[in-house]
Motif scaffolding. Structure first.
Motif, PDB file in Angstrom:
ATOM      1  N   GLY A  34       0.777  -1.230   0.000  1.00  0.00           N
ATOM      2  CA  GLY A  34       0.000   0.000   0.000  1.00  0.00           C
ATOM      3  C   GLY A  34       0.810   1.281   0.000  1.00  0.00           C
ATOM      4  O   GLY A  34       0.242   2.379  -0.086  1.00  0.00           O
ATOM      5  N   VAL A  35       2.123   1.193   0.079  1.00  0.00           N
ATOM      6  CA  VAL A  35       2.995   2.375   0.052  1.00  0.00           C
ATOM      7  C   VAL A  35       3.711   2.420  -1.294  1.00  0.00           C
ATOM      8  O   VAL A  35       4.212   1.400  -1.771  1.00  0.00           O
ATOM      9  CB  VAL A  35       4.025   2.340   1.197  1.00  0.00           C
ATOM     10  N   ILE A  36       3.778   3.595  -1.923  1.00  0.00           N
ATOM     11  CA  ILE A  36       4.399   3.736  -3.244  1.00  0.00           C
ATOM     12  C   ILE A  36       5.854   4.169  -3.079  1.00  0.00           C
ATOM     13  O   ILE A  36       6.159   5.151  -2.394  1.00  0.00           O
ATOM     14  CB  ILE A  36       3.631   4.748  -4.114  1.00  0.00           C
ATOM     15  N   TYR A  37       6.750   3.416  -3.725  1.00  0.00           N
ATOM     16  CA  TYR A  37       8.181   3.692  -3.670  1.00  0.00           C
ATOM     17  C   TYR A  37       8.724   3.902  -5.083  1.00  0.00           C
ATOM     18  O   TYR A  37       8.263   3.266  -6.032  1.00  0.00           O
ATOM     19  CB  TYR A  37       8.934   2.521  -3.042  1.00  0.00           C
ATOM     20  N   ASP A  38       9.733   4.769  -5.188  1.00  0.00           N
ATOM     21  CA  ASP A  38      10.543   4.823  -6.399  1.00  0.00           C
ATOM     22  C   ASP A  38      11.548   3.688  -6.318  1.00  0.00           C
ATOM     23  O   ASP A  38      12.365   3.628  -5.385  1.00  0.00           O
ATOM     24  CB  ASP A  38      11.289   6.155  -6.504  1.00  0.00           C
ATOM     25  N   CYS A  39      11.501   2.772  -7.286  1.00  0.00           N
ATOM     26  CA  CYS A  39      12.359   1.591  -7.258  1.00  0.00           C
ATOM     27  C   CYS A  39      13.287   1.586  -8.470  1.00  0.00           C
ATOM     28  O   CYS A  39      12.911   2.043  -9.558  1.00  0.00           O
ATOM     29  CB  CYS A  39      11.522   0.317  -7.241  1.00  0.00           C
ATOM     30  N   PRO A  56       2.628  -7.022 -11.710  1.00  0.00           N
ATOM     31  CA  PRO A  56       3.264  -7.589 -10.512  1.00  0.00           C
ATOM     32  C   PRO A  56       4.779  -7.690 -10.684  1.00  0.00           C
ATOM     33  O   PRO A  56       5.284  -7.893 -11.801  1.00  0.00           O
ATOM     34  CB  PRO A  56       2.635  -8.978 -10.400  1.00  0.00           C
ATOM     35  N   CYS A  57       5.503  -7.563  -9.574  1.00  0.00           N
ATOM     36  CA  CYS A  57       6.954  -7.641  -9.640  1.00  0.00           C
ATOM     37  C   CYS A  57       7.523  -8.239  -8.360  1.00  0.00           C
ATOM     38  O   CYS A  57       6.840  -8.340  -7.332  1.00  0.00           O
ATOM     39  CB  CYS A  57       7.566  -6.261  -9.891  1.00  0.00           C
ATOM     40  N   LEU A  58       8.783  -8.644  -8.445  1.00  0.00           N
ATOM     41  CA  LEU A  58       9.562  -9.067  -7.284  1.00  0.00           C
ATOM     42  C   LEU A  58      10.691  -8.077  -7.088  1.00  0.00           C
ATOM     43  O   LEU A  58      11.317  -7.635  -8.064  1.00  0.00           O
ATOM     44  CB  LEU A  58      10.135 -10.473  -7.495  1.00  0.00           C
ATOM     45  N   LEU A  59      10.961  -7.734  -5.826  1.00  0.00           N
ATOM     46  CA  LEU A  59      11.964  -6.722  -5.522  1.00  0.00           C
ATOM     47  C   LEU A  59      12.961  -7.221  -4.485  1.00  0.00           C
ATOM     48  O   LEU A  59      12.604  -7.979  -3.581  1.00  0.00           O
ATOM     49  CB  LEU A  59      11.307  -5.450  -4.978  1.00  0.00           C
ATOM     50  N   SER A  60      14.198  -6.763  -4.635  1.00  0.00           N
ATOM     51  CA  SER A  60      15.192  -6.953  -3.576  1.00  0.00           C
ATOM     52  C   SER A  60      15.333  -5.626  -2.840  1.00  0.00           C
ATOM     53  O   SER A  60      15.106  -4.552  -3.397  1.00  0.00           O
ATOM     54  CB  SER A  60      16.539  -7.373  -4.172  1.00  0.00           C
ATOM     55  N   LYS A  61      15.693  -5.725  -1.574  1.00  0.00           N
ATOM     56  CA  LYS A  61      15.853  -4.529  -0.744  1.00  0.00           C
ATOM     57  C   LYS A  61      17.324  -4.345  -0.424  1.00  0.00           C
ATOM     58  O   LYS A  61      18.004  -5.268   0.029  1.00  0.00           O
ATOM     59  CB  LYS A  61      15.043  -4.667   0.548  1.00  0.00           C
ATOM     60  N   SER A  62      17.817  -3.129  -0.639  1.00  0.00           N
ATOM     61  CA  SER A  62      19.219  -2.834  -0.392  1.00  0.00           C
ATOM     62  C   SER A  62      19.507  -2.821   1.107  1.00  0.00           C
ATOM     63  O   SER A  62      18.668  -2.419   1.923  1.00  0.00           O
ATOM     64  CB  SER A  62      19.582  -1.477  -1.002  1.00  0.00           C
ATOM     65  N   LYS A  63      20.729  -3.219   1.465  1.00  0.00           N
ATOM     66  CA  LYS A  63      21.166  -3.111   2.856  1.00  0.00           C
ATOM     67  C   LYS A  63      21.561  -1.679   3.209  1.00  0.00           C
ATOM     68  O   LYS A  63      21.650  -1.328   4.385  1.00  0.00           O
ATOM     69  CB  LYS A  63      22.348  -4.053   3.101  1.00  0.00           C
ATOM     70  N   TYR A  71      14.736  -0.156  -3.172  1.00  0.00           N
ATOM     71  CA  TYR A  71      14.347  -1.429  -3.773  1.00  0.00           C
ATOM     72  C   TYR A  71      14.791  -1.483  -5.239  1.00  0.00           C
ATOM     73  O   TYR A  71      14.804  -0.467  -5.937  1.00  0.00           O
ATOM     74  CB  TYR A  71      12.838  -1.621  -3.717  1.00  0.00           C
ATOM     75  N   THR A  72      15.109  -2.703  -5.692  1.00  0.00           N
ATOM     76  CA  THR A  72      15.417  -2.975  -7.098  1.00  0.00           C
ATOM     77  C   THR A  72      14.409  -3.983  -7.631  1.00  0.00           C
ATOM     78  O   THR A  72      14.146  -5.004  -6.982  1.00  0.00           O
ATOM     79  CB  THR A  72      16.837  -3.542  -7.259  1.00  0.00           C
ATOM     80  N   VAL A  73      13.845  -3.701  -8.795  1.00  0.00           N
ATOM     81  CA  VAL A  73      12.902  -4.641  -9.422  1.00  0.00           C
ATOM     82  C   VAL A  73      13.713  -5.764 -10.063  1.00  0.00           C
ATOM     83  O   VAL A  73      14.481  -5.543 -10.991  1.00  0.00           O
ATOM     84  CB  VAL A  73      12.029  -3.934 -10.473  1.00  0.00           C
ATOM     85  N   GLU A  74      13.546  -6.967  -9.544  1.00  0.00           N
ATOM     86  CA  GLU A  74      14.304  -8.122 -10.025  1.00  0.00           C
ATOM     87  C   GLU A  74      13.550  -8.912 -11.095  1.00  0.00           C
ATOM     88  O   GLU A  74      14.171  -9.540 -11.964  1.00  0.00           O
ATOM     89  CB  GLU A  74      14.643  -9.055  -8.858  1.00  0.00           C
ATOM     90  N   ALA A  75      12.228  -8.913 -11.024  1.00  0.00           N
ATOM     91  CA  ALA A  75      11.434  -9.723 -11.953  1.00  0.00           C
ATOM     92  C   ALA A  75      10.045  -9.121 -12.093  1.00  0.00           C
ATOM     93  O   ALA A  75       9.570  -8.402 -11.212  1.00  0.00           O
ATOM     94  CB  ALA A  75      11.337 -11.165 -11.469  1.00  0.00           C
TER      95      ALA A  75
END
Length: 257
Positions: A34-39, A56-63, A71-75
């Motif tokens: 429900g929260v919008i992020y620039d990825c 729909p997408c899958l994202l990784s989260k940076s440390k 976040y990075t869109v992986e798929a």
């Protein structure tokens, strides 16, 4: 060629989100809980002809919590958001090399090349090629301008501009060809982070015949073409199959002439 699989496991499972739009080459606006992020969009080129609206997408989260795009869109998936068992298409072309490295080092691509020595980003001529495995140079390419999957009725597409940035590809395949002066083998490794039946390049663009002729010329001088298909899920990447396509590309080229 299918094999027993030792998967590439993500350190932290990927997060599912919903792409609302692709604002530019580098940024996708994604709703996560429900929260919008620039990825971060990890490929700057066209991804098929997809209009990124409610995808729909899958994202990784940076440390690195100070990173501008956390976040990075992986798929992505071309299934409906409500589909519980989505099929995913990996779009992180840089990550593809990490996956290939994993399976090379585990010996799971041994029918293509086998060696205990796997080196990344090796300088050759004026280029850096992705891998040197024993005495074989390998360059990995992850095509995304054309997605070789069924586009369902709810997916909107648009006609984008013709892809014209072939200089790096031409340079790399030329370096692969040149490596055969001192090595027995050189491989162009076409990588799909989904189950693609087989690579099909564009045949309509004004550069397509030039690219095809360049590839065919390199093949005739000894460069091999192989393909690998991976499956990406929120927890891991699995190797589906890999196979040589050198003769198929030559035969397809001959059929078009």
């Amino acid at each position: 060629m299918g094999i027993n699989n030792d998967a590439f496991i993500f350190e932290t499972p990927l997060i599912e989100g919903l792409i609302l739009r692709r604002r530019n080459r580098f940024i996708m606006e994604v709703a996560i809980d429900g929260v919008i992020y620039d990825c971060h969009c990890p490929t700057t080129g066209r991804i098929g002809s997809i209009v990124f609206r409610d995808i729909p997408c899958l994202l990784s989260k940076s440390k690195d919590m100070t990173r501008k795009t956390l976040y990075t869109v992986e798929a992505i998936s071309l299934d409906l958001l409500s589909e519980p068992n989505k099929s995913w298409i990996g779009i992180n072309q840089n990550a593809a090399n990490r996956y290939v490295e994993h399976f090379l080092k585990n010996g799971q691509l041994s029918a293509m090349v086998s060696s205990d020595i796997v080196k990344r980003e090796q300088k050759l001529g004026h280029s850096k090629l992705d891998f040197l495995v024993g005495h074989t140079y390998i360059e990995v390419k992850t095509p995304l301008t054309t997605l070789q999957v069924e586009k369902k009725d709810h997916i909107t597409t648009s006609k984008g501009s013709e892809f014209t940035s072939f200089e790096r590809f031409i340079k790399h395949i030329g370096e692969l060809e040149a490596s055969l002066e001192e090595n027995d083998r050189a491989i162009l490794f076409i990588c799909f982070i989904y189950d693609s039946p087989g690579f099909r390049g564009s045949t309509n663009g004004k550069y397509s015949s030039y690219i095809r002729e360049t590839v065919e010329s390199s093949i005739k001088r000894g460069v091999e073409i192989w393909q690998v298909n991976f499956k990406i899920t929120p927890t891991e990447v699995n190797l589906i199959r890999y196979f040589e396509t050198t003769k198929d590309i030559l035969n397809n080229g001959a059929a078009k002439n």
